[in-house]
Design an enzyme around this catalytic site. Structure first.
Site, PDB file in Angstrom:
ATOM      1  N   GLY A   1      -0.835   0.880  -5.017  1.00 37.46           N
ATOM      2  CA  GLY A   1      -1.904   0.206  -5.086  1.00 37.46           C
ATOM      3  C   GLY A   1      -3.025   0.785  -5.704  1.00 37.46           C
ATOM      4  O   GLY A   1      -3.210   1.924  -5.674  1.00 37.46           O
TER       5      GLY A   1
ATOM      6  N   CYS B   1       0.744  -1.173   0.104  1.00 43.29           N
ATOM      7  CA  CYS B   1       0.064   0.189   0.074  1.00 43.29           C
ATOM      8  C   CYS B   1       0.843   1.272  -0.059  1.00 43.29           C
ATOM      9  O   CYS B   1       2.152   1.288  -0.031  1.00 43.29           O
ATOM     10  CB  CYS B   1      -0.802   0.145   1.282  1.00 43.29           C
ATOM     11  SG  CYS B   1      -1.771  -1.448   1.464  1.00 43.29           S
TER      12      CYS B   1
ATOM     13  N   ASN C   1       0.845   0.460   5.946  1.00 37.81           N
ATOM     14  CA  ASN C   1       1.419  -0.096   4.990  1.00 37.81           C
ATOM     15  C   ASN C   1       2.403  -1.422   5.636  1.00 37.81           C
ATOM     16  O   ASN C   1       3.259  -0.765   6.247  1.00 37.81           O
ATOM     17  CB  ASN C   1       2.190   0.998   4.078  1.00 37.81           C
ATOM     18  CG  ASN C   1       3.356   0.183   2.940  1.00 37.81           C
ATOM     19  OD1 ASN C   1       4.180   0.720   2.809  1.00 37.81           O
ATOM     20  ND2 ASN C   1       2.762  -0.991   2.630  1.00 37.81           N
ATOM     21  N   GLY C   2       2.191  -2.312   5.159  1.00 42.89           N
ATOM     22  CA  GLY C   2       2.799  -3.391   5.621  1.00 42.89           C
ATOM     23  C   GLY C   2       2.121  -4.896   6.025  1.00 42.89           C
ATOM     24  O   GLY C   2       0.874  -4.878   5.668  1.00 42.89           O
TER      25      GLY C   2
ATOM     26  N   TYR D   1      11.981  -2.938  -7.634  1.00 39.61           N
ATOM     27  CA  TYR D   1      10.767  -3.053  -8.384  1.00 39.61           C
ATOM     28  C   TYR D   1       9.740  -2.112  -8.031  1.00 39.61           C
ATOM     29  O   TYR D   1       9.308  -1.210  -8.569  1.00 39.61           O
ATOM     30  CB  TYR D   1      10.346  -4.333  -8.597  1.00 39.61           C
ATOM     31  CG  TYR D   1       8.925  -4.423  -8.994  1.00 39.61           C
ATOM     32  CD1 TYR D   1       8.602  -4.347 -10.385  1.00 39.61           C
ATOM     33  CD2 TYR D   1       7.684  -4.915  -8.301  1.00 39.61           C
ATOM     34  CE1 TYR D   1       7.330  -4.396 -10.942  1.00 39.61           C
ATOM     35  CE2 TYR D   1       6.512  -4.942  -8.707  1.00 39.61           C
ATOM     36  CZ  TYR D   1       6.144  -4.763 -10.210  1.00 39.61           C
ATOM     37  OH  TYR D   1       4.915  -4.795 -10.586  1.00 39.61           O
TER      38      TYR D   1
END
Ligand code: AMP
Length: 466
Positions: A34, A5, A108-109, A251
């Site tokens: 996201g 995210c 996020n995670g 990436y």
């Protein structure tokens, strides 16, 4: 539920500032993190307002419609889970009224012990309305806050229970609290524009609104922003080793971001250069798999002196959410995404640079496309060392048995993909390309050695995720 995210937080002391627009632009810049859902929560000094929806940022907010999202403090979130159901209940920010106020959380995670934590909370009689880690964090935090009436103490107390990665922005009763896990697995940066303080997963979110990066949020740091800004520490901060995700550089992050002091663009150029030094071969041109490998292919071309070319054109209207249910569909989908330029490829020996191989589906399908277009030789060069083990910290990859490098040697993969040669960057070179110390990077998916303990029921956990 596995989330990759993007998060944003914004705080101004000036009541005339409406942060929803700034958060919207910041989320737009983080769209690559996201595409499944987007949401914003704001606080106007009296009430918290939230709007969340499925889809891209511009669709959810109808090209800039923020009706009802008023206030000079707020948080935002974009979400992408490649697994589980794509449900509005699981979109963020997650909001809850509790006995001491209102809280909104964006995360996020991946909290890898969230199933156990959730079961314990359910046994206490707490009810859940989503399957996200954020709701688990929200329950833990509000339970502690109700006892301590101190948000920092509450966060410090619950951090012992959280195993995994978490970058958090939390709006509670008008204060903005920012937290990064003790190892700093996921990125998080702090910025400023006039009197507006911003935090975001990546610095591109600052660039878009003309804000300046101040610094990265430190691993294990809590920042409380209200009429002033104060920094605190999680108890684990001093003894946890840093463990930044290497895949963000390879990436996931945008090349124009700066993560933990390192320019992602430079890292990817270095990767291309190192790929040439480790796996040089005679060829006519260097070509990227667009868009993610463009910078690495430029690096390879600069180092080798071979001309850079475009052999594949990407359909830009297919996002990362374009996920097909079967393997056959996935292979067909590559043709929808990438089309060859025959005149650039016919009779040529090409170096094809890609950022990573996960399942191998993309590379295999691309090799067919390129062969049909008449290339004479394909030398595939991969910027990420072989991915042999799943990621448990927030990069949705695949289960171990789906990872092509988990049980095959490079020569076997080369044969399976049908390329003339295959060269992966070595782990040592990758670390040099990033420029951080080896001990400061998470390379769990490359080595199978993870920076945290893993849950006992890891196989069940994996089965539930994928
Ligand atoms: P495959 O080997 O077919 O599974 O696909 C690998 C390609 O997908 C890579 O070249 C990346 O461009 C992209 N990729 C890598 N990791 C992810 C991820 N976690 N989510 C979406 N795409 C990814």
């Amino acid at each position: 539920m596995k989330d990759k995210c993007g998060i944003v937080g914004a705080y101004s002391n000036s009541k005339s500032v409406e942060v929803s627009r700034q958060i919207y632009y910041a989320l737009y810049a983080l769209q690559h993190r996201g595409q499944e859902s987007a949401g914003i929560s704001t606080y106007n000094g009296k009430d918290m307002s939230t709007y969340r929806g499925m889809g891209l940022v511009c669709d959810v907010f109808s090209n800039g419609n923020f009706d009802g999202l008023d206030g000079n403090k707020g948080i935002g979130h974009v979400r992408y889970s490649t697994t589980g159901k794509s449900l509005i209940e699981n979109s963020q920010p997650f909001i809850r009224e509790f006995d001491s106020g209102t809280i909104a959380i964006a995360h996020n995670g991946d909290i890898i012990n969230s199933m156990e934590l959730r079961s314990e909370l359910e046994l206490e009689g707490r009810e859940f309305c989503s399957t996200t880690d954020s709701e688990v964090i929200c329950h833990l935090l509000t339970r502690e806050y109700s006892q301590t009436q101190d948000m920092i103490k509450a966060m410090q107390n619950i951090s012992h229970d959280l195993i995994g990665s978490y970058s958090l922005v939390i709006l509670i009763n008008g204060d903005l609290m920012v937290v990064r896990d003790p190892m700093g697995i996921k990125p998080l940066a702090l910025g400023k524009k006039d009197d507006l303080i911003m935090v975001a997963s990546e610095t591109v979110a600052f660039d878009v609104i003309g804000a300046q990066k101040i610094r990265d949020v430190e691993p294990g740091e809590i920042i409380l922003i209200n009429s002033e800004m104060k920094s605190f520490s999680l108890p684990e901060k001093s003894n946890a080793p840093r463990s930044h995700c290497m895949f963000e550089y390879v990436y996931f992050a945008r090349p124009d971001s700066i993560l933990d002091g390192k320019n992602v663009y430079d890292v990817r150029l270095n990767i291309g250069k190192a790929l040439y030094r480790e796996h040089s071969v005679e060829a006519d041109a260097v070509m990227p798999v667009p868009d993610s490998a463009i910078t690495a292919a430029i690096g390879y071309s600069r180092e080798s002196g071979l001309p850079y070319g475009e052999g594949l054109i990407k359909n830009r209207y297919i996002g990362r959410t374009f996920i097909m249910p079967t393997q056959e569909d996935r292979e067909t989908s590559v043709r929808l995404k990438m089309n060859p330029i025959k005149s650039e490829l016919e009779g040529k020996r090409i170096i094809l640079v890609d950022d990573s191989i996960v399942r191998g589906t993309t590379s295999r399908a691309l090799v067919n496309v390129l062969r049909e277009a008449g290339v004479s030789e394909i030398h595939l060069r991969i910027g990420c060392p072989p991915i042999i083990s799943p990621c448990y910290y927030g990069i949705a990859m695949a289960t171990k048995k789906e990872l092509v490098a988990s049980d095959k040697k490079v020569k076997e993969i080369e044969k399976m993909l049908g390329v003339d040669s295959l060269g992966y960057l070595s782990i040592e070179s990758l670390i040099k390309c990033i420029g951080l110390e080896k001990s400061h990077l998470c390379t769990g998916c490359l080595t199978g050695e993870y920076p945290t303990s893993l849950p006992k029921n890891i196989e069940e956990y994996e089965a539930n995720r994928c």
